[in-house]
Scaffold this motif. Structure first.
Motif, mmCIF file in Angstrom:
data_model
loop_
_atom_site.group_PDB
_atom_site.id
_atom_site.type_symbol
_atom_site.label_atom_id
_atom_site.label_comp_id
_atom_site.label_asym_id
_atom_site.label_seq_id
_atom_site.Cartn_x
_atom_site.Cartn_y
_atom_site.Cartn_z
ATOM 1 N N HIS A 281 0.815 -1.222 0.000
ATOM 2 C CA HIS A 281 0.000 0.000 0.000
ATOM 3 C C HIS A 281 0.847 1.271 0.000
ATOM 4 O O HIS A 281 0.368 2.336 0.370
ATOM 5 C CB HIS A 281 -0.996 0.011 1.180
ATOM 6 C CG HIS A 281 -2.180 -0.871 0.941
ATOM 7 N ND1 HIS A 281 -3.459 -0.401 0.798
ATOM 8 C CD2 HIS A 281 -2.266 -2.209 0.794
ATOM 9 C CE1 HIS A 281 -4.289 -1.407 0.582
ATOM 10 N NE2 HIS A 281 -3.584 -2.527 0.575
ATOM 11 N N LYS A 282 2.095 1.152 -0.425
ATOM 12 C CA LYS A 282 2.963 2.331 -0.543
ATOM 13 C C LYS A 282 3.169 2.669 -2.018
ATOM 14 O O LYS A 282 3.207 1.769 -2.869
ATOM 15 C CB LYS A 282 4.314 2.057 0.131
ATOM 16 C CG LYS A 282 4.219 1.908 1.644
ATOM 17 C CD LYS A 282 5.593 1.667 2.265
ATOM 18 C CE LYS A 282 5.481 1.537 3.793
ATOM 19 N NZ LYS A 282 6.809 1.279 4.417
ATOM 20 N N PRO A 283 3.282 3.967 -2.352
ATOM 21 C CA PRO A 283 3.478 4.364 -3.749
ATOM 22 C C PRO A 283 4.758 3.766 -4.325
ATOM 23 O O PRO A 283 5.779 3.673 -3.650
ATOM 24 C CB PRO A 283 3.575 5.892 -3.669
ATOM 25 C CG PRO A 283 2.913 6.261 -2.377
ATOM 26 C CD PRO A 283 3.177 5.123 -1.441
ATOM 27 N N ILE A 284 4.691 3.354 -5.590
ATOM 28 C CA ILE A 284 5.844 2.793 -6.285
ATOM 29 C C ILE A 284 6.576 3.925 -7.005
ATOM 30 O O ILE A 284 5.995 4.578 -7.888
ATOM 31 C CB ILE A 284 5.400 1.726 -7.300
ATOM 32 C CG1 ILE A 284 4.659 0.589 -6.578
ATOM 33 C CG2 ILE A 284 6.599 1.175 -8.067
ATOM 34 C CD1 ILE A 284 4.023 -0.417 -7.522
ATOM 35 N N PRO A 285 7.844 4.207 -6.637
ATOM 36 C CA PRO A 285 8.594 5.298 -7.293
ATOM 37 C C PRO A 285 8.683 5.083 -8.804
ATOM 38 O O PRO A 285 8.847 3.960 -9.279
ATOM 39 C CB PRO A 285 9.981 5.228 -6.634
ATOM 40 C CG PRO A 285 9.743 4.526 -5.328
ATOM 41 C CD PRO A 285 8.641 3.551 -5.580
ATOM 42 N N GLY A 286 8.562 6.158 -9.557
ATOM 43 C CA GLY A 286 8.662 6.088 -11.003
ATOM 44 C C GLY A 286 7.357 5.842 -11.721
ATOM 45 O O GLY A 286 7.315 5.817 -12.958
ATOM 46 N N THR A 287 6.253 5.655 -10.958
ATOM 47 C CA THR A 287 4.943 5.400 -11.595
ATOM 48 C C THR A 287 4.060 6.639 -11.586
ATOM 49 O O THR A 287 2.873 6.558 -11.934
ATOM 50 C CB THR A 287 4.206 4.252 -10.884
ATOM 51 O OG1 THR A 287 3.928 4.648 -9.515
ATOM 52 C CG2 THR A 287 5.028 2.973 -10.871
#
Length: 417
Positions: free
Chosen positions: A233-239
């Motif tokens: 549930h954490k944002p994925i860097p680069g998306t």
């Protein structure tokens, strides 16, 4: 002393009051804080209401109007523009209005039908600045449909609850550009028909497992940054995706409006955020009943009406015949894939022929079956082709099966395949 006080003049309160009247009560009072009956239905000008209840498609105001018309044929009293401040354990209702001032109304029975409210930006902790242009979907719906105010021209919707989906279509029809609907879960929280009719039909993209990670703007919203969410549930860097918008609508869940319920000392279910109820919608406080979205959030108003009629009829029986006789009581428990049940308790002496049990699953299921066990004994099974968290499930448990249950605990699970 009033036989029955109904708190809330929305679909739940109207159905409960009418059913109580049909069951012999003649001293019924509805207290409604708005200036007209109907509750949230008055701002829901789209159709799709009433298929189960009236066998035809109605708009929200039409559905409310049907009940208001039926109410006129009774002697049910109504106080509008009246705010209920407190319900005491002695069944005294404290309320205030411009017309009648401060009142303390003693009731033999009470039906709680206060509905629900929307989660706000503060409740979900969305980061970024605090500019104008951020609305809950329901607030935007009222502005557009009742006040005649268009809230924005370039819109992003966070969450895929039914109100948000319906507002995606509504804003598009009013000439706004809805850029996307983003949902943090891997599935939509709304009805399938709303995804099809409100998003797919208007080519509005739905990004699952995504959320807003930043809101930018000074006086008015200027940009929303959206990113994909991983299994943790954490944002994925680069998306990250950047949307130029002037408006953000939040459709991130509904919460039963239970301040009065808690204040009265009625027991609250931490899963539904509504009162624990028995088979007839009676709460832990004898003679006080709850129904509709104040108990658990429904997807169809038709089911709210049915549940509320059950509460109204039970309130009438309580006043005219006394409480349900003591006897065997079943507690309902759920497996990991089911979020809750309503009711949470079933009194055998309160079941005439069968009892309906409502619940929501926690994930999407294809072909599966609902299994009801008492200890190791399977007392009922129900096949399903498809189940989703956005759609409430209902099963009926006949009294004859309950009588055969070896234990006073019923365990409800879902088995795939």
């Amino acid at each position: 002393m009033v036989d029955l006080v109904v708190i809330g003049g929305g679909p739940a309160g109207l159905a409960a009051a009418l059913k109580a009247w049909e069951n012999g009560l003649r001293d019924i009072l509805i207290l409604e804080r708005d200036k007209e009956l109907g509750g949230i239905l008055n701002q829901c000008i789209h159709n799709g209401f009433g298929l189960h209840r009236f066998g035809e498609q109605l708009t929200g105001p039409e559905y409310a109007g049907r009940y208001a018309a039926m109410l006129k044929d009774t002697g049910v009293k109504v106080q509008l523009d009246t705010m209920v401040l407190e319900v005491t354990p002695e069944k005294k209702v404290h309320c205030v209005s411009k017309e009648n001032g401060y009142q303390i109304i003693e009731a033999k029975s009470i039906v709680l039908g206060m509905g629900c409210r929307e989660r706000t930006r503060g409740a979900i902790g969305t980061p970024g600045t605090r500019p104008a242009g951020i609305y809950t979907a329901g607030a935007a719906q009222r502005y557009v449909n009742m006040e005649g105010c268009l809230v924005g021209k370039r819109v992003l919707i966070l969450g895929s609850g039914d109100i948000g989906l319906i507002m995606a279509r509504r804003m598009t029809l009013e000439g706004s550009k809805v850029l996307a609907c983003v949902e943090v879960m891997p599935y939509s929280g709304g009805l399938t028909r709303n995804i099809v009719q409100c998003l797919n039909d208007f080519d509005i993209p739905l990004y699952l497992s995504h959320t807003i990670v930043d809101i930018q703007g000074t006086t008015r919203v200027e940009k929303a940054i959206v990113a994909e969410i991983g299994p943790d549930h954490k944002p994925i860097p680069g998306t990250e995706m950047e949307f130029d918008v002037d408006t953000i609508l939040l459709s991130v869940g509904l919460i039963p409006e239970n301040e009065l319920t808690r204040q009265a000392g009625i027991r609250i279910d931490p899963h539904t955020k509504g009162a624990y109820v028995y088979e007839n919608m009676e709460t832990s406080m004898p003679g006080v009943f709850a129904c509709g979205n104040v108990v658990h959030v429904h997807d169809l108003v038709d089911f709210v009406s049915g549940e509320s009629e059950l509460a109204g009829a039970a309130a009438a029986r309580y006043v005219l015949n006394g409480p349900v006789p003591e006897g065997r009581v079943f507690q309902l428990e759920t497996g990991a894939d089911i979020g809750y049940t309503v009711p949470q308790y079933i009194r055998l002496n309160g079941v005439e022929k069968s009892v309906n049990v409502s619940f929501r699953v926690r994930r999407i299921f294809a072909q599966s079956k609902i299994v009801v066990k008492s200890g190791n004994t399977v007392i009922a099974q129900f096949k399903r082709e498809h189940m989703a968290p956005g759609e409430m499930e209902r099963i009926a448990l006949p009294r004859v099966l309950l009588e055969r249950a070896p234990l006073d605990t019923l365990h409800i699970t879902v088995e795939e395949g």
